[in-house]
Design an enzyme around this catalytic site. Structure first.
Site, PDB file in Angstrom:
ATOM      1  N   LYS A 129       0.706  -1.101  -0.086  1.00  0.00           N
ATOM      2  CA  LYS A 129       0.181   0.358  -0.258  1.00  0.00           C
ATOM      3  C   LYS A 129       1.119   1.671  -0.261  1.00  0.00           C
ATOM      4  O   LYS A 129       0.673   2.575  -0.673  1.00  0.00           O
ATOM      5  CB  LYS A 129      -0.680  -0.095   0.405  1.00  0.00           C
ATOM      6  CG  LYS A 129      -1.725  -1.310   1.687  1.00  0.00           C
ATOM      7  CD  LYS A 129      -3.023  -1.169   0.315  1.00  0.00           C
ATOM      8  CE  LYS A 129      -3.555  -2.117   0.048  1.00  0.00           C
ATOM      9  NZ  LYS A 129      -3.079  -3.161   0.930  1.00  0.00           N
ATOM     10  N   LYS A 164      -9.064   2.173   3.519  1.00  0.00           N
ATOM     11  CA  LYS A 164      -8.679   0.651   3.450  1.00  0.00           C
ATOM     12  C   LYS A 164      -6.841   0.218   5.084  1.00  0.00           C
ATOM     13  O   LYS A 164      -6.475   1.357   4.454  1.00  0.00           O
ATOM     14  CB  LYS A 164      -8.041   0.751   2.356  1.00  0.00           C
ATOM     15  CG  LYS A 164      -6.848   1.168   1.825  1.00  0.00           C
ATOM     16  CD  LYS A 164      -6.375   0.608   0.741  1.00  0.00           C
ATOM     17  CE  LYS A 164      -6.959   1.078  -1.394  1.00  0.00           C
ATOM     18  NZ  LYS A 164      -6.158   0.907  -2.035  1.00  0.00           N
ATOM     19  N   ARG A 214      -4.671  -3.878 -13.295  1.00  0.00           N
ATOM     20  CA  ARG A 214      -3.766  -4.928 -12.834  1.00  0.00           C
ATOM     21  C   ARG A 214      -2.169  -4.815 -13.736  1.00  0.00           C
ATOM     22  O   ARG A 214      -2.602  -5.860 -14.829  1.00  0.00           O
ATOM     23  CB  ARG A 214      -3.597  -5.794 -12.352  1.00  0.00           C
ATOM     24  CG  ARG A 214      -2.663  -7.064 -11.808  1.00  0.00           C
ATOM     25  CD  ARG A 214      -1.881  -6.905 -11.121  1.00  0.00           C
ATOM     26  NE  ARG A 214      -1.826  -6.511 -10.028  1.00  0.00           N
ATOM     27  CZ  ARG A 214      -1.780  -7.323  -9.259  1.00  0.00           C
ATOM     28  NH1 ARG A 214      -1.847  -8.410  -9.217  1.00  0.00           N
ATOM     29  NH2 ARG A 214      -2.012  -6.863  -7.898  1.00  0.00           N
ATOM     30  N   ARG A 229     -10.240  -5.716 -13.631  1.00  0.00           N
ATOM     31  CA  ARG A 229     -10.973  -6.421 -12.702  1.00  0.00           C
ATOM     32  C   ARG A 229     -12.161  -5.409 -11.912  1.00  0.00           C
ATOM     33  O   ARG A 229     -11.888  -4.244 -11.898  1.00  0.00           O
ATOM     34  CB  ARG A 229      -9.687  -7.150 -11.407  1.00  0.00           C
ATOM     35  CG  ARG A 229      -8.909  -7.700 -11.980  1.00  0.00           C
ATOM     36  CD  ARG A 229      -8.090  -7.621 -10.565  1.00  0.00           C
ATOM     37  NE  ARG A 229      -6.885  -6.655 -10.329  1.00  0.00           N
ATOM     38  CZ  ARG A 229      -6.369  -6.115  -9.781  1.00  0.00           C
ATOM     39  NH1 ARG A 229      -5.921  -6.984  -8.735  1.00  0.00           N
ATOM     40  NH2 ARG A 229      -5.463  -4.955  -9.653  1.00  0.00           N
ATOM     41  N   GLU A 285      -1.736   1.206  -6.269  1.00  0.00           N
ATOM     42  CA  GLU A 285      -0.959  -0.114  -4.912  1.00  0.00           C
ATOM     43  C   GLU A 285       0.267  -0.887  -6.326  1.00  0.00           C
ATOM     44  O   GLU A 285       0.152  -0.874  -6.676  1.00  0.00           O
ATOM     45  CB  GLU A 285      -2.167  -1.140  -4.695  1.00  0.00           C
ATOM     46  CG  GLU A 285      -2.188  -1.790  -3.457  1.00  0.00           C
ATOM     47  CD  GLU A 285      -3.228  -2.454  -3.219  1.00  0.00           C
ATOM     48  OE1 GLU A 285      -2.899  -3.536  -3.099  1.00  0.00           O
ATOM     49  OE2 GLU A 285      -3.721  -2.228  -2.425  1.00  0.00           O
ATOM     50  N   ASN A 287       2.400  -3.765  -6.323  1.00  0.00           N
ATOM     51  CA  ASN A 287       1.901  -5.178  -5.284  1.00  0.00           C
ATOM     52  C   ASN A 287       3.894  -5.796  -5.768  1.00  0.00           C
ATOM     53  O   ASN A 287       4.582  -6.182  -7.061  1.00  0.00           O
ATOM     54  CB  ASN A 287       1.291  -6.088  -6.306  1.00  0.00           C
ATOM     55  CG  ASN A 287      -0.171  -5.602  -6.091  1.00  0.00           C
ATOM     56  OD1 ASN A 287      -1.313  -6.438  -4.799  1.00  0.00           O
ATOM     57  ND2 ASN A 287      -0.933  -5.141  -6.667  1.00  0.00           N
TER      58      ASN A 287
END
Length: 321
Positions: A129, A164, A214, A229, A285, A287
């Site tokens: 994050k 979040k 993504r 998504r 974000e 990842n």
């Protein structure tokens, strides 16, 4: 190459969509040998290198019993991690204390000569994050705080916000609060734990309706397709784990700009594979632990993401030797 995958239990893999399985399948196709272990199988003792209780495996064509153990279930003599050509760290989040400790064991293995991807220290240095803070030019209005009043002020300014936790995955613990502020106090209490837990708050991005993209970056190079998504029904989250629908699409110019700015920097730091999450034109974000979506992109576009990853892994092996 001799490859060791550090991952969740093999028995839990959903092979029709699992990215680690896709990596293993391509590695086997290229003639590499496969071993696997879980973080709990890794150990160190003074006077010895970092070792692991591993299973040497071959792949079957069966969708459920998809692997076979070759040789003894676990060899009596534990192999040193440095004896493998590459150790691929694919343990899913959460990035909890045990994950943290595993990165330290893997870093010790590196000092002994092991080659670990992604690099353990860099995994620790780039919380998924918070890693976006380094690139404010690509992110929307964002607040990271423990202070409840800060969050209320941010809501007053932006009206429609997403809250979040910093340690969630798959869309877990994500809340949206609209202009009416309904349940804001309760949500803050749940996430903030009376000031004990840090919360990330971001302005709601309406472009989520077109999907949470993504974007995979391998060896500093973006995969030419991303997986959008798309939230389904009344859901605000696009995550596949939260029921989002994955639609592969070509990268936009903005997607490429973000990926080509961040990708080479993080590759230089030892992140062979990263997954950038982008909503509209905004990075949300980064990842780094176990980015997914290989199979969905390959199935829909024909572009072999696993092949690109193995080529990058082989190139790194060559470079380091």
């Amino acid at each position: 190459m001799k490859l060791l995958f550090v991952a969740d239990p093999l028995e839990t893999f959903k092979t029709y969509k699992d990215t680690t399985f896709a990596m293993m399948r391509e590695a086997a196709r290229r003639g590499h040998s496969l071993s696997a272990c879980e973080p709990k199988d890794i150990r160190w003792q003074r006077g010895e290198p970092v070792t692991a209780s591993v299973r040497n495996i071959s792949l079957t064509e069966h969708p459920v019993d998809w692997f076979a153990v070759t040789g003894p279930a676990y060899s009596e003599e534990l192999p040193a991690l440095k004896s493998f050509d590459a150790v691929v760290m694919r343990k899913d989040p959460p990035f909890d204390s045990e994950y943290f400790y595993t990165t330290h064991l893997l870093e010790q293995a590196e000092r002994e000569g092991a080659k670990v991807f992604n690099k353990p220290r860099t995994l620790r240095d780039h919380p998924e994050k918070l890693a976006i803070l380094e690139w404010p030019q690509f992110i929307g209005p964002t607040l990271v705080t423990r202070d409840a009043q800060d969050i209320k002020d941010f809501h007053a300014e932006h009206q429609d916000i997403i809250l979040k936790p910093l340690d969630g995955m798959g869309g877990m613990g994500i809340f949206r609060v609209k202009a009416d502020g309904l349940n804001l106090g309760s949500i803050i209490e749940t996430l903030n734990q009376d000031g004990a837990q840090t919360v990330m708050v971001q302005k709601f991005l309406p472009a989520i309706a077109q999907g949470d993209k993504r974007i995979l970056v391998i060896g500093g190079e973006p995969v030419p397709y991303c997986l959008a998504r798309i939230p389904q029904g009344g859901e605000v989250r696009g995550n596949l784990a939260a029921g989002g629908k994955g639609v592969a699409q070509a990268l936009t110019e903005r997607d490429r700009e973000i990926a080509q700015t961040i990708g080479p920097v993080l590759a230089q730091r030892g992140l062979l594979l990263i997954g950038l999450d982008v909503i509209g034109d905004s990075l949300t974000e980064i990842n780094v632990t176990s980015p997914t979506c290989f199979q969905e992109i390959t199935d829909q576009t024909g572009f072999d993401v696993a092949e690109m990853f193995l080529q990058a892994l082989e190139a790194e092996h060559e470079r380091l030797h």
